[in-house]
Design a protein around this motif. Structure first.
Motif, mmCIF file in Angstrom:
data_model
loop_
_atom_site.group_PDB
_atom_site.id
_atom_site.type_symbol
_atom_site.label_atom_id
_atom_site.label_comp_id
_atom_site.label_asym_id
_atom_site.label_seq_id
_atom_site.Cartn_x
_atom_site.Cartn_y
_atom_site.Cartn_z
ATOM 1 N N MET A 197 0.916 -1.064 -0.038
ATOM 2 C CA MET A 197 -0.034 0.080 -0.095
ATOM 3 C C MET A 197 0.861 1.286 -0.114
ATOM 4 S SD MET A 197 -3.046 1.263 2.446
ATOM 5 C CE MET A 197 -2.215 2.063 3.995
ATOM 6 N N THR A 198 1.846 1.081 0.640
ATOM 7 C CA THR A 198 2.665 2.438 0.705
ATOM 8 C C THR A 198 3.228 2.842 -0.729
ATOM 9 O OG1 THR A 198 4.906 1.027 1.336
ATOM 10 C CG2 THR A 198 3.542 2.165 2.979
ATOM 11 N N SER A 199 3.203 1.989 -1.694
ATOM 12 C CA SER A 199 3.712 2.333 -3.032
ATOM 13 C C SER A 199 2.694 3.095 -3.657
ATOM 14 C CB SER A 199 3.850 0.931 -3.854
ATOM 15 O OG SER A 199 2.706 0.433 -4.037
ATOM 16 N N THR A 200 1.448 3.349 -3.233
ATOM 17 C CA THR A 200 0.536 4.386 -3.672
ATOM 18 C C THR A 200 0.646 5.699 -3.299
ATOM 19 O OG1 THR A 200 -1.127 3.703 -2.188
ATOM 20 C CG2 THR A 200 -1.140 2.333 -3.988
ATOM 21 N N ILE A 201 1.544 5.956 -2.099
ATOM 22 C CA ILE A 201 1.915 7.323 -1.714
ATOM 23 C C ILE A 201 3.238 7.771 -2.435
ATOM 24 C CG2 ILE A 201 2.267 8.584 0.620
ATOM 25 C CD1 ILE A 201 0.858 6.250 1.916
ATOM 26 N N PRO A 202 2.882 8.901 -2.745
ATOM 27 C CA PRO A 202 4.020 9.791 -3.533
ATOM 28 C C PRO A 202 5.020 10.334 -2.877
ATOM 29 C CG PRO A 202 2.047 11.199 -3.411
ATOM 30 C CD PRO A 202 1.783 9.986 -2.611
ATOM 31 N N PHE A 203 5.281 10.016 -1.808
ATOM 32 C CA PHE A 203 6.464 10.497 -0.940
ATOM 33 C C PHE A 203 6.827 9.224 -0.151
ATOM 34 C CE2 PHE A 203 2.678 11.964 1.095
ATOM 35 C CZ PHE A 203 2.843 11.089 2.554
ATOM 36 N N HIS A 204 8.037 9.435 0.364
ATOM 37 C CA HIS A 204 8.758 8.295 1.377
ATOM 38 C C HIS A 204 7.853 8.426 2.926
ATOM 39 C CE1 HIS A 204 11.505 5.529 2.936
ATOM 40 N NE2 HIS A 204 11.834 6.293 3.750
ATOM 41 N N THR A 205 7.445 7.141 3.126
ATOM 42 C CA THR A 205 6.806 6.954 4.330
ATOM 43 C C THR A 205 7.144 6.224 5.387
ATOM 44 O OG1 THR A 205 5.627 5.150 3.495
ATOM 45 C CG2 THR A 205 4.429 7.371 2.943
ATOM 46 N N GLY A 206 8.275 5.302 4.976
ATOM 47 C CA GLY A 206 8.947 4.552 6.073
ATOM 48 C C GLY A 206 7.928 3.333 6.369
ATOM 49 N N GLY A 207 8.252 2.808 7.479
ATOM 50 C CA GLY A 207 7.294 1.596 7.922
ATOM 51 C C GLY A 207 6.248 1.965 8.819
ATOM 52 N N TRP A 208 6.061 3.317 9.083
ATOM 53 C CA TRP A 208 5.009 3.713 10.167
ATOM 54 C C TRP A 208 3.659 4.118 9.474
ATOM 55 C CZ3 TRP A 208 2.670 8.225 8.938
ATOM 56 C CH2 TRP A 208 3.550 9.230 8.337
ATOM 57 N N VAL A 209 3.477 4.156 8.170
ATOM 58 C CA VAL A 209 2.278 4.771 7.618
ATOM 59 C C VAL A 209 1.123 3.613 7.649
ATOM 60 C CG1 VAL A 209 2.656 4.124 5.210
ATOM 61 C CG2 VAL A 209 1.428 5.931 5.540
ATOM 62 N N THR A 250 -8.015 7.590 0.005
ATOM 63 C CA THR A 250 -8.025 6.134 -0.296
ATOM 64 C C THR A 250 -8.617 5.997 -1.591
ATOM 65 O OG1 THR A 250 -8.712 5.468 1.941
ATOM 66 C CG2 THR A 250 -9.088 3.801 0.201
ATOM 67 N N PHE A 251 -9.831 6.579 -2.264
ATOM 68 C CA PHE A 251 -10.307 6.477 -3.469
ATOM 69 C C PHE A 251 -9.274 7.209 -4.560
ATOM 70 C CE2 PHE A 251 -14.328 6.500 -1.072
ATOM 71 C CZ PHE A 251 -14.381 5.056 -1.015
ATOM 72 N N GLY A 252 -8.415 8.051 -4.040
ATOM 73 C CA GLY A 252 -7.464 8.460 -4.918
ATOM 74 C C GLY A 252 -6.698 7.405 -5.764
ATOM 75 N N PRO A 266 0.617 1.185 9.847
ATOM 76 C CA PRO A 266 0.205 1.036 11.250
ATOM 77 C C PRO A 266 -0.728 2.216 11.517
ATOM 78 C CG PRO A 266 2.376 0.280 11.162
ATOM 79 C CD PRO A 266 1.993 0.841 9.811
ATOM 80 N N VAL A 267 -0.278 3.593 11.063
ATOM 81 C CA VAL A 267 -1.091 4.690 11.426
ATOM 82 C C VAL A 267 -2.527 4.906 10.775
ATOM 83 C CG1 VAL A 267 -0.999 6.881 11.238
ATOM 84 C CG2 VAL A 267 0.867 5.972 12.188
ATOM 85 N N LEU A 268 -2.182 4.363 9.647
ATOM 86 C CA LEU A 268 -3.759 4.398 8.879
ATOM 87 C C LEU A 268 -4.595 3.326 9.509
ATOM 88 C CD1 LEU A 268 -2.461 4.736 5.161
ATOM 89 C CD2 LEU A 268 -3.724 6.473 6.399
ATOM 90 N N GLY A 269 -4.187 2.288 9.918
ATOM 91 C CA GLY A 269 -5.034 1.227 10.626
ATOM 92 C C GLY A 269 -5.458 1.799 11.946
ATOM 93 N N GLY A 270 -4.709 2.472 12.707
ATOM 94 C CA GLY A 270 -5.159 3.171 13.671
ATOM 95 C C GLY A 270 -6.119 4.178 13.822
ATOM 96 N N VAL A 271 -5.957 5.101 12.655
ATOM 97 C CA VAL A 271 -6.924 6.021 12.190
ATOM 98 C C VAL A 271 -8.166 5.575 11.970
ATOM 99 C CG1 VAL A 271 -7.353 7.923 10.592
ATOM 100 C CG2 VAL A 271 -5.155 7.855 11.657
ATOM 101 N N GLU A 272 -8.358 4.363 11.069
ATOM 102 C CA GLU A 272 -9.481 3.549 10.618
ATOM 103 C C GLU A 272 -10.302 3.248 11.828
ATOM 104 O OE1 GLU A 272 -8.754 0.936 7.557
ATOM 105 O OE2 GLU A 272 -8.536 2.514 6.094
ATOM 106 N N VAL A 273 -9.579 2.517 12.831
ATOM 107 C CA VAL A 273 -10.324 1.911 14.098
ATOM 108 C C VAL A 273 -10.899 3.243 14.954
ATOM 109 C CG1 VAL A 273 -9.842 0.864 16.219
ATOM 110 C CG2 VAL A 273 -8.687 -0.155 14.240
ATOM 111 N N VAL A 274 -10.240 4.163 15.237
ATOM 112 C CA VAL A 274 -10.448 5.548 15.671
ATOM 113 C C VAL A 274 -11.733 5.812 15.193
ATOM 114 C CG1 VAL A 274 -10.082 7.707 16.462
ATOM 115 C CG2 VAL A 274 -8.488 6.068 17.170
#
Length: 97
Positions: free
Chosen positions: A1-13, A48-50, A15-23
């Motif tokens: 999934m991180t390959s769809t983000i146009p900037f370097h995210t590291g391994g944190w993105v 997401t739909f982007g 888990p953070v997105l998952g946390g945001v969705e749960v919240v």
């Protein structure tokens, strides 16, 4: 999934997105502060739909919309989330008989 983000995210993105969705899910299920929850949800779903517009080859195998990749399944899951939000936010209180 991180390959769809146009900037370097590291391994944190992820888990953070998952946390945001749960919240977001808990926030919407609670029905408290919907005025603030809905814009946050809108932004999350728009991003997401982007994927379908920006990098559709990441969502579909061989350009076939019937063959979803992992990212495509993620987008479809968010369509289900959107449907649930519409049900929760548009329901009207009915008196019990």
């Amino acid at each position: 999934m991180t390959s769809t983000i146009p900037f370097h995210t590291g391994g944190w993105v992820v888990p953070v997105l998952g946390g945001v969705e749960v919240v977001l899910g808990l926030w919407i299920a609670a029905g408290i502060g919907m005025r603030w929850a809905l814009p946050v949800l809108f932004g999350h779903l728009l991003a997401t739909f982007g994927v379908l517009v920006v990098v559709p080859d990441r969502a579909f195998q061989d350009g076939n919309p019937a063959l979803l990749t992992m990212e495509g399944e993620f987008v479809i899951k968010n369509l289900v989330l959107l449907a649930a939000v519409l049900v929760v936010t548009t329901r009207t209180a009915r008196p019990h008989r």
